[in-house]
Motif scaffolding. Structure first.
Motif, PDB file in Angstrom:
ATOM      1  N   LYS A  60      42.478  47.536  46.414  1.00 45.45           N
ATOM      2  CA  LYS A  60      40.850  47.091  46.589  1.00 45.45           C
ATOM      3  C   LYS A  60      40.018  46.461  45.769  1.00 45.45           C
ATOM      4  N   SER A  61      40.865  46.906  43.989  1.00 44.27           N
ATOM      5  CA  SER A  61      40.166  46.634  42.852  1.00 44.27           C
ATOM      6  C   SER A  61      39.933  45.126  42.516  1.00 44.27           C
ATOM      7  N   CYS A  62      40.483  44.184  43.340  1.00 46.12           N
ATOM      8  CA  CYS A  62      40.343  42.620  42.977  1.00 46.12           C
ATOM      9  C   CYS A  62      40.505  42.076  42.074  1.00 46.12           C
ATOM     10  N   ALA A  63      41.885  43.288  41.308  1.00 40.50           N
ATOM     11  CA  ALA A  63      42.140  43.070  39.690  1.00 40.50           C
ATOM     12  C   ALA A  63      41.909  41.051  38.776  1.00 40.50           C
ATOM     13  N   SER A  64      42.882  40.526  40.549  1.00 36.97           N
ATOM     14  CA  SER A  64      42.710  39.105  39.684  1.00 36.97           C
ATOM     15  C   SER A  64      41.733  38.186  40.104  1.00 36.97           C
ATOM     16  N   PHE A  65      40.657  38.367  40.916  1.00 39.36           N
ATOM     17  CA  PHE A  65      40.198  37.556  40.941  1.00 39.36           C
ATOM     18  C   PHE A  65      38.892  38.273  40.059  1.00 39.36           C
ATOM     19  N   ILE A  66      38.410  39.464  39.361  1.00 38.83           N
ATOM     20  CA  ILE A  66      37.842  39.586  38.411  1.00 38.83           C
ATOM     21  C   ILE A  66      38.429  39.876  36.910  1.00 38.83           C
ATOM     22  N   GLY A  67      40.039  39.290  36.956  1.00 38.88           N
ATOM     23  CA  GLY A  67      40.114  38.509  35.455  1.00 38.88           C
ATOM     24  C   GLY A  67      39.955  37.345  35.338  1.00 38.88           C
ATOM     25  N   LEU A  68      40.270  36.585  36.706  1.00 43.30           N
ATOM     26  CA  LEU A  68      40.015  35.148  36.223  1.00 43.30           C
ATOM     27  C   LEU A  68      37.866  35.102  35.810  1.00 43.30           C
ATOM     28  N   CYS A  69      37.200  35.825  36.908  1.00 42.62           N
ATOM     29  CA  CYS A  69      35.888  35.472  36.978  1.00 42.62           C
ATOM     30  C   CYS A  69      35.727  35.958  34.995  1.00 42.62           C
ATOM     31  N   SER A  70      36.421  36.932  34.218  1.00 37.62           N
ATOM     32  CA  SER A  70      36.685  36.717  33.418  1.00 37.62           C
ATOM     33  C   SER A  70      36.643  36.158  32.284  1.00 37.62           C
ATOM     34  N   ILE A  71      37.676  34.788  32.644  1.00 40.11           N
ATOM     35  CA  ILE A  71      38.278  33.821  31.410  1.00 40.11           C
ATOM     36  C   ILE A  71      36.996  32.803  31.861  1.00 40.11           C
ATOM     37  N   ILE A  72      36.559  32.816  33.283  1.00 47.93           N
ATOM     38  CA  ILE A  72      35.770  31.792  33.041  1.00 47.93           C
ATOM     39  C   ILE A  72      33.910  31.855  32.591  1.00 47.93           C
ATOM     40  N   ASP A  73      34.002  33.457  32.619  1.00 45.27           N
ATOM     41  CA  ASP A  73      32.587  33.680  32.003  1.00 45.27           C
ATOM     42  C   ASP A  73      32.478  33.621  30.868  1.00 45.27           C
ATOM     43  N   PHE A 128      57.129  38.677  34.023  1.00 44.45           N
ATOM     44  CA  PHE A 128      55.799  40.114  34.692  1.00 44.45           C
ATOM     45  C   PHE A 128      56.441  39.771  35.884  1.00 44.45           C
ATOM     46  N   GLU A 129      57.775  40.134  36.283  1.00 42.20           N
ATOM     47  CA  GLU A 129      58.183  40.866  37.231  1.00 42.20           C
ATOM     48  C   GLU A 129      58.454  42.290  37.119  1.00 42.20           C
ATOM     49  N   SER A 130      57.537  43.167  38.226  1.00 42.40           N
ATOM     50  CA  SER A 130      57.336  43.809  38.092  1.00 42.40           C
ATOM     51  C   SER A 130      58.633  44.873  38.622  1.00 42.40           C
ATOM     52  N   GLY A 131      59.409  44.062  39.497  1.00 41.83           N
ATOM     53  CA  GLY A 131      60.901  44.522  40.666  1.00 41.83           C
ATOM     54  C   GLY A 131      59.480  45.213  41.651  1.00 41.83           C
ATOM     55  N   GLU A 132      60.573  46.000  42.316  1.00 42.11           N
ATOM     56  CA  GLU A 132      59.933  47.095  43.494  1.00 42.11           C
ATOM     57  C   GLU A 132      59.196  47.997  42.642  1.00 42.11           C
ATOM     58  N   SER A 144      54.898  44.372  44.780  1.00 35.82           N
ATOM     59  CA  SER A 144      54.716  44.052  43.954  1.00 35.82           C
ATOM     60  C   SER A 144      53.239  44.459  42.980  1.00 35.82           C
ATOM     61  N   PHE A 145      52.537  44.153  41.610  1.00 38.88           N
ATOM     62  CA  PHE A 145      51.492  44.428  41.921  1.00 38.88           C
ATOM     63  C   PHE A 145      50.343  43.808  43.164  1.00 38.88           C
ATOM     64  N   GLY A 146      50.977  42.602  43.244  1.00 39.98           N
ATOM     65  CA  GLY A 146      49.240  42.337  44.292  1.00 39.98           C
ATOM     66  C   GLY A 146      48.973  41.187  44.006  1.00 39.98           C
ATOM     67  N   ILE A 147      48.978  40.167  42.588  1.00 38.06           N
ATOM     68  CA  ILE A 147      48.562  38.860  42.004  1.00 38.06           C
ATOM     69  C   ILE A 147      49.590  37.935  42.688  1.00 38.06           C
ATOM     70  N   PRO A 148      48.530  37.245  43.688  1.00 43.45           N
ATOM     71  CA  PRO A 148      48.841  35.988  43.846  1.00 43.45           C
ATOM     72  C   PRO A 148      49.858  34.657  43.465  1.00 43.45           C
ATOM     73  N   GLU A 149      50.314  34.330  43.807  1.00 42.76           N
ATOM     74  CA  GLU A 149      51.257  33.253  43.764  1.00 42.76           C
ATOM     75  C   GLU A 149      50.256  31.761  43.298  1.00 42.76           C
ATOM     76  N   HIS A 190      40.768  30.117  39.801  1.00 39.43           N
ATOM     77  CA  HIS A 190      41.710  29.693  39.705  1.00 39.43           C
ATOM     78  C   HIS A 190      41.425  28.106  39.509  1.00 39.43           C
ATOM     79  N   LYS A 191      41.203  27.453  40.599  1.00 37.20           N
ATOM     80  CA  LYS A 191      40.288  25.754  39.974  1.00 37.20           C
ATOM     81  C   LYS A 191      39.330  25.513  39.253  1.00 37.20           C
ATOM     82  N   LEU A 192      38.621  26.529  39.545  1.00 36.36           N
ATOM     83  CA  LEU A 192      37.592  26.418  38.011  1.00 36.36           C
ATOM     84  C   LEU A 192      37.766  26.679  37.094  1.00 36.36           C
ATOM     85  N   ASN A 193      38.347  27.497  36.855  1.00 34.85           N
ATOM     86  CA  ASN A 193      39.108  27.855  35.581  1.00 34.85           C
ATOM     87  C   ASN A 193      39.540  25.840  35.241  1.00 34.85           C
TER      88      ASN A 193
END
Length: 876
Positions: free
Chosen positions: A127-140, A110-114, A54-59, A318-321
């Motif tokens: 290493k990009s922390c994409a999900s966390f930065i994405g969440l912070c962007s929404i919160i921002d 959003f299923e990317s498959g293998e 996967s892309f490594g996005i948390p469930e 996520h909870k903060l959002n």
């Protein structure tokens, strides 16, 4: 509709990503694209591939949060150096194009498959922390928008609840220690509420809290916004091995816990204000209907009171959002409640009646009062903006009106939903209100400065006249010097107070500073012109970069009198103290004392106590604080900050407690065996003080003097007698000070010219006058009002007023048929005499003289016009 969306393009030259653009794509308001130049940079080489599931996005993330994660991941792939190698050699176009297709797809799959990835691509995914930065962007994005919207809603609540907002004006105390963002919020609220007649009656805790809570929220939002912007536009970084964590999660997440607490507090206060606003709705049926909708909305208010785990950054974000979504809903309902409290009666009146049944008498009375209420210039625009969005919804009668009410509420809530269709226009309108008022805000004075109205200027001019006459009586001539000096002229003359000098930006290669006092410029003037004897006075403004407080300003007048040159021993010293007592007696400011000491006596005392000579001046600066601090506080400064031993500090303490009548304390200090007599410096001082005290006693002003060994005067240039006047019972500090400075003039030239001077802090004197209400003054010195009680008779007024002016009589004129206007003008301005010309006087060629001073009224009718001036001169 998707084809009509704006497209946000990544990877172009000079392009940048923002929380707003991430949110727009995440909420499907915008599509996303990749610049063609970025496609060309992707690697075309055959690279070794590894498999990922996967892309490594948390469930557990929402679709919006997943889309935000993918937008950030796509941008990181375009930006990243992919560890030790460049992105062009490690990242192919396959992965970014696949993400692009998912984001622009109409489905939410959003299923990317293998997926197969290169080493560099895998590094970015890991290493990009994409999900966390994405969440912070929404919160921002949501937080930034909320910080701009919530003030306008709170302003509506201030009016709906008739809350007291006087606290908003007291946040900026002028001492430089106020909370900057709280002051800014209060300023925006005052812009929105400017001109409002619906506020100011009730003290409501949730209203009083607005500036501080909203201000701190602004502060944290700005911090998160800056961090999010930096991370969105930075590539993935790692060590040489590509395995070192760059610390993105820790750095970006540091603000979230504090922001979480503020968001909860903000939501709780908004919830309570919403309930108060619902209670303020005059129409009972409307109030009940809206309250039911509020309760049925199932806002999870209780969730605001619960904390959540901070162990995992993404879960926390996520909870903060989620919490942020709850707060947005609450703020929306606060807006609904405030809107209907302020405009509901009028709105339902326009649409043809009440919700459900005919109004009661009390409802009609409340509605009438609602209509009378004048809203703020900003809040009225907000109300009108909301109303215009509801116009298309024509209300029906009876039961159908509740259905219309539901629709109205949903339309208003949609304005307060960041993903709603009307949100952007509403946000733009709120920004426009505040920003367009930026130039129209009531201007404010710089801290530590004041304006003086006409009544105050009369007091000042009278005081300046008294002071000037006293100075002239003692043979002084006037002097004026520039308001700024070369910085080198001022530096090194004021000891620790040199930090309070205002510097001016370099102009033409010269470093200049605003003058700190009038004494140093005087010394510079004497030295420049080679004077060996000079007696002068100067009344002018000086400037100090100080923390303003009561009676302490950054710009203020000083009134200085100085005597330079050789003379009989202690003659000038006696005279300047005598002048000071004359000034304070004539200004009638109440009881005062002049504390007096001698610098040589202080130096001798410090030498006796064992203070090293190089520390004399800095210890004097500490001793000078004894009028504001206890000895224990001063001792702590001398020991901990300035390196004295505790024993030496205690010895100093024993001496500085001594104070009393001049001759009595002098005799005590000169008793046989006194340590002061054995010290050369202090013995010289006692001899000089003996001469001075005798002169003061024989001039009948020694009863005003207190010999005080704690008086130190922190300025470095004093060398002999020092003194300071204090008004008894007025908490404004010293009102005058001065002393001998024999070496200052010599600093600017080759010749030492001894000098002594006194400086009166006139601003503090004025404060005392105002507090004690000693001066009841007229705003003008007008003696006569020429009252032409017929319209269009300027010529008559000009003729009569000119005769008075030619006779040096202070006169004004007024031409008006309204008789009361003339008497109001004379009474309000305290003008003692009126020259009245009405229809009868005009016909007969005469005037009526009328004295209107309370208790001595007088009227003289039928005075010929050719002799009325003489009649007035007899009586003025």
């Amino acid at each position: 509709m998707a084809a009509e969306r704006l497209t946000f393009t990544l990877g172009g030259k000079g392009s940048s990503s923002s929380s707003s653009s991430v949110y727009k794509v995440a909420s499907r308001v915008s599509n996303v694209g990749i610049d063609s130049s970025a496609i060309e940079r992707f690697s075309t080489k055959t690279l070794q591939l590894t498999k990922r599931s996967s892309f490594g996005i948390p469930e557990g993330l929402t679709n919006e949060e997943i889309r935000a994660s993918l937008v950030v991941l796509l941008n990181k792939l375009l930006l990243s150096n992919s560890g030790p190698s460049s992105s062009s050699s490690t990242v192919r176009s396959v992965l970014p194009v696949k993400i692009l297709e998912i984001l622009n797809s109409k489905t939410e799959n959003f299923e990317s498959g293998e997926i197969e990835v290169t080493e560099g691509e895998n590094f970015v995914l890991e290493k990009s922390c994409a999900s966390f930065i994405g969440l912070c962007s929404i919160i921002d994005y949501k937080s930034t928008a909320l910080s701009q919207i919530v003030d306008s809603v709170a302003a509506l609540s201030c009016e709906a609840t008739k809350g007291d907002i006087t606290l908003f004006s007291s946040l900026d105390s002028g001492d430089g220690f106020g909370h900057k963002d709280a002051i800014s919020v209060a300023g925006d609220l005052k812009v929105l509420l400017n001109g409002s007649k619906a506020v100011g009656k009730f003290e409501i805790e949730e209203i009083s809290k607005i500036p501080m809570i909203h201000g701190k929220f602004r502060d944290l939002v700005k911090s998160l916004h800056l961090d999010a912007r930096n991370e969105l536009n930075s590539g993935v970084k790692g060590g040489k091995t590509g395995s070192v964590d760059s610390g993105v999660g820790e750095a970006l997440g540091a603000t979230l816990p504090s922001l979480s607490k503020l968001i909860k507090s903000l939501g709780a206060c908004s919830f309570l204000r919403a309930k108060l606003c619902f209670q303020s709705i005059g129409n009972e049926n409307l109030r009940n209907g809206l309250s039911q909708l509020f309760e049925a909305s199932c806002i999870e208010y209780e969730n605001l009171k619960n904390g959540f785990s901070e162990e995992d950054d993404c879960r926390f974000a996520h909870k903060l959002n989620e919490t942020l979504g709850i707060v947005w809903r609450i703020v929306g309902f606060e807006a609904v409640a405030a809107f209907f409290a302020l405009a509901g009666g009028e709105l339902f009146g326009e649409k043809g009646g009440d919700v459900g049944q005919e109004e009661s008498k009390s409802d009609k009375k409340k509605k009438k009062n609602e209509k009378k209420a004048v809203l703020g210039k900003g809040t009225s625009v907000v109300i009108q903006f909301i109303k215009e969005r509801l116009v298309s919804n024509e209300a029906a009668s009876g039961d159908d009106q509740m259905k219309s009410l539901n629709q109205w509420v949903e339309q208003i809530l949609n304005l307060f939903n960041p993903a709603g269709h009307g949100f952007d226009s509403f946000l733009a309108k709120v920004k426009e209100i505040v920003e367009s008022n930026e130039n129209r805000r009531l201007p404010k004075l710089p801290k530590g400065t004041r304006d003086f109205a006409k009544e105050q200027m009369i007091v000042r001019e009278k005081a300046f006249s008294i002071i000037q006459n006293v100075f002239k009586k003692h043979g002084a001539t006037a002097l004026d010097t520039p308001v700024f000096e070369l910085r080198e002229t001022l530096m090194g003359k004021y000891g620790e107070d040199s930090k309070l000098i205002y510097d001016i930006a370099d102009q033409g290669g010269e470093l200049c500073s605003l003058r700190y006092d009038l004494t140093v410029p005087f010394a510079r003037y004497v030295a420049m012109n080679g004077f060996t004897s000079f007696k002068r006075y100067q009344i002018a403004k000086v400037y100090r970069r100080d923390n303003p407080s009561k009676g302490r300003y950054r710009e203020f007048y000083q009134c200085d009198f100085d005597i330079a040159g050789l003379s009989e021993p202690m003659g000038p010293d006696f005279e300047v103290v005598k002048i000071l007592t004359e000034l304070l007696d004539k200004l009638e400011i109440g009881e005062y004392v002049v504390k007096l000491n001698h610098r040589k006596l202080l130096d001798g005392m410090l030498e006796i106590c064992g203070v090293p000579a190089e520390k004399f001046r800095t210890i004097c600066s500490s001793i000078d604080k004894l009028d504001k601090q206890s000895f224990e506080q001063v001792k702590k400064e001398m020991v901990e900050e300035k390196g004295l031993s505790s024993e030496i500090a205690d010895r100093i303490g024993n001496f500085v407690k001594e104070k009393g009548r001049p001759m009595e304390l002098l005799s005590k200090l000169r008793q046989e065996g006194s340590e002061f007599l054995a010290n050369k410096s202090s013995n010289e001082a006692l001899e000089e003080l003996s001469i001075m005290f005798e002169a003061l006693e024989r001039s009948k002003c020694s009863h005003r003097i207190v010999f005080d060994l704690s008086l130190a005067r922190g300025l470095d240039y004093y060398t002999g007698v020092i003194f300071e006047a204090v008004c008894i019972g007025a908490e404004v500090g010293s009102i005058a000070a001065g002393g001998r400075y024999d070496n200052l003039i010599g600093m600017f030239g080759s010749r030492q010219v001894p000098a002594v001077g006194v400086s009166l802090g006139i601003e503090r004197v004025f404060n005392i006058m105002e507090e004690q209400q000693k001066q009841v003054v007229r705003p003008t010195e007008t003696q006569v009002l020429v009252s032409i009680m017929e319209d269009n008779k300027l010529g008559e007024a000009a003729e009569l007023a000119s005769q008075l002016w030619e006779a040096d009589i202070n006169a004004e004129y007024l031409v008006s048929k309204r008789r009361a206007k003339h008497f109001d003008r004379a009474t309000n301005s305290g003008i003692p005499w009126m020259v009245i010309v009405g229809k009868t006087e005009l016909t007969q060629g005469v005037v009526t003289l009328k004295k209107i001073v309370k208790g001595s009224e007088e009227e003289i009718p039928d005075v010929p016009r050719d002799c009325f001036v003489g009649e007035l001169l007899k009586r003025l």
